[in-house]
Scaffold this motif. Sequence first.
Motif, PDB file in Angstrom:
ATOM      1  N   ARG A 142      47.729  41.212  45.490  1.00 16.50           N
ATOM      2  CA  ARG A 142      47.696  40.144  46.509  1.00 16.50           C
ATOM      3  C   ARG A 142      46.449  40.260  47.371  1.00 16.50           C
ATOM      4  NH1 ARG A 142      53.283  41.279  46.850  1.00 16.50           N
ATOM      5  NH2 ARG A 142      52.931  42.626  48.666  1.00 16.50           N
ATOM      6  N   ASP A 144      43.568  41.542  46.511  1.00 19.71           N
ATOM      7  CA  ASP A 144      42.420  41.103  45.713  1.00 19.71           C
ATOM      8  C   ASP A 144      42.328  39.577  45.676  1.00 19.71           C
ATOM      9  OD1 ASP A 144      41.763  43.701  45.201  1.00 19.71           O
ATOM     10  OD2 ASP A 144      42.637  43.757  43.184  1.00 19.71           O
ATOM     11  N   ALA A 145      43.476  38.923  45.576  1.00 14.24           N
ATOM     12  CA  ALA A 145      43.482  37.459  45.546  1.00 14.24           C
ATOM     13  C   ALA A 145      43.018  36.897  46.882  1.00 14.24           C
ATOM     14  CB  ALA A 145      44.883  36.958  45.207  1.00 14.24           C
ATOM     15  N   ILE A 146      43.518  37.496  47.967  1.00 14.18           N
ATOM     16  CA  ILE A 146      43.117  37.034  49.307  1.00 14.18           C
ATOM     17  C   ILE A 146      41.638  37.296  49.535  1.00 14.18           C
ATOM     18  CG2 ILE A 146      43.444  37.422  51.779  1.00 14.18           C
ATOM     19  CD1 ILE A 146      46.382  38.098  51.140  1.00 14.18           C
ATOM     20  N   GLY A 148      39.294  37.437  47.316  1.00 16.89           N
ATOM     21  CA  GLY A 148      38.525  36.465  46.556  1.00 16.89           C
ATOM     22  C   GLY A 148      38.453  35.116  47.246  1.00 16.89           C
ATOM     23  N   CYS A 149      39.569  34.681  47.805  1.00 21.19           N
ATOM     24  CA  CYS A 149      39.597  33.383  48.493  1.00 21.19           C
ATOM     25  C   CYS A 149      38.739  33.410  49.753  1.00 21.19           C
ATOM     26  CB  CYS A 149      41.040  33.010  48.843  1.00 21.19           C
ATOM     27  SG  CYS A 149      42.083  32.651  47.419  1.00 21.19           S
ATOM     28  N   VAL A 150      38.875  34.479  50.533  1.00 24.51           N
ATOM     29  CA  VAL A 150      38.135  34.569  51.803  1.00 24.51           C
ATOM     30  C   VAL A 150      36.626  34.667  51.554  1.00 24.51           C
ATOM     31  CG1 VAL A 150      37.721  35.985  53.851  1.00 24.51           C
ATOM     32  CG2 VAL A 150      40.060  35.559  53.070  1.00 24.51           C
ATOM     33  N   THR A 151      36.218  35.535  50.619  1.00 28.41           N
ATOM     34  CA  THR A 151      34.782  35.666  50.362  1.00 28.41           C
ATOM     35  C   THR A 151      34.215  34.389  49.727  1.00 28.41           C
ATOM     36  OG1 THR A 151      35.328  36.760  48.258  1.00 28.41           O
ATOM     37  CG2 THR A 151      34.826  38.170  50.134  1.00 28.41           C
ATOM     38  N   GLY A 152      35.041  33.718  48.913  1.00 31.58           N
ATOM     39  CA  GLY A 152      34.597  32.436  48.359  1.00 31.58           C
ATOM     40  C   GLY A 152      34.374  31.404  49.455  1.00 31.58           C
ATOM     41  N   LEU A 153      35.305  31.366  50.430  1.00 34.11           N
ATOM     42  CA  LEU A 153      35.161  30.442  51.559  1.00 34.11           C
ATOM     43  C   LEU A 153      33.931  30.798  52.390  1.00 34.11           C
ATOM     44  CD1 LEU A 153      36.289  28.147  53.308  1.00 34.11           C
ATOM     45  CD2 LEU A 153      37.692  29.864  54.497  1.00 34.11           C
ATOM     46  N   CYS A 154      33.698  32.119  52.592  1.00 36.93           N
ATOM     47  CA  CYS A 154      32.510  32.559  53.335  1.00 36.93           C
ATOM     48  C   CYS A 154      31.229  32.131  52.623  1.00 36.93           C
ATOM     49  CB  CYS A 154      32.515  34.077  53.503  1.00 36.93           C
ATOM     50  SG  CYS A 154      33.685  34.681  54.728  1.00 36.93           S
TER      51      CYS A 154
END
Length: 267
Positions: A142, A144-146, A148-154
């Motif tokens: 979980r 790792d998934a979070i 990925g989402c946060v760094t993608g948004l950044c």
Amino acid sequence: MNIEIASRLVQMRKKMGLSQEQLADKLGLSRQAVSKWERAEASPDTDNLICLAKLYGVSLDELLSTEDSEETIVEEQVKPQQEEEKVETEFVDDHISFGDGGVHLHSKEGDRVDIDSSGVHVYSNGKKTKVYPRKKTEAAKRFDAIMGCVTGLCAFLSVVAYILLGFFIPNMWGFAWIVFLSIPFVACVMEGFHRKRVGPFTGAVAMLSVAGFMALGWFLGAWHPGWVVFLAIPAFGTIAGAFDGIRHPDDEDGEKADYVNYCEDED
């Protein structure tokens, strides 16, 4: 084969001017086979004895004559066979073998353990079990998934911020790229909180040092001595490593919580 005959084979070969390899080629054998004959560790079979006698120009009686008694000859022949059977029995009862891409442990009770790149396979009492030495926990997945989402948004926001700063603020294209440092900065901070360790924050300190150095140089022209801000990285890293080592001597990086050993029955 006794030592006397083995020595005679060496003398006859050398008299013919042949090396072990040359003799082996003539007989269609390996050099190791010839070497074992001449060390009295093995005996040539009947066909090879006939070939050796013809090659050396002697009779079989001359080739194999010996002063040893019948009992000694029999003992020399039986002893290696007994040793071989003993080793074979011990090997079958309980042994470790290497091959087929892994390590294989066999017990005399019939149990077996195979270790290869896919895991550890245990065969016991007719049941097959696979042991996975490292599997990520659900919490780690979980995170790792979070992450990925946060760094993608950044990354997306950094691209937007870079474009806006470059278009609307004069001469900012050369400086505005530091907004991309927010991506590894956020990742390091999240990693530190997730693992409850200070060490991962060293990466965040590094990103801040780069940003500070660029700001000092770009706006104040203080490239020198602005570079001293980079000294914060090894200083913080050393302190963080010592702190984590004292608080968590068995798991300084905090990875144990992310992995677990587990087993499952195989079909």
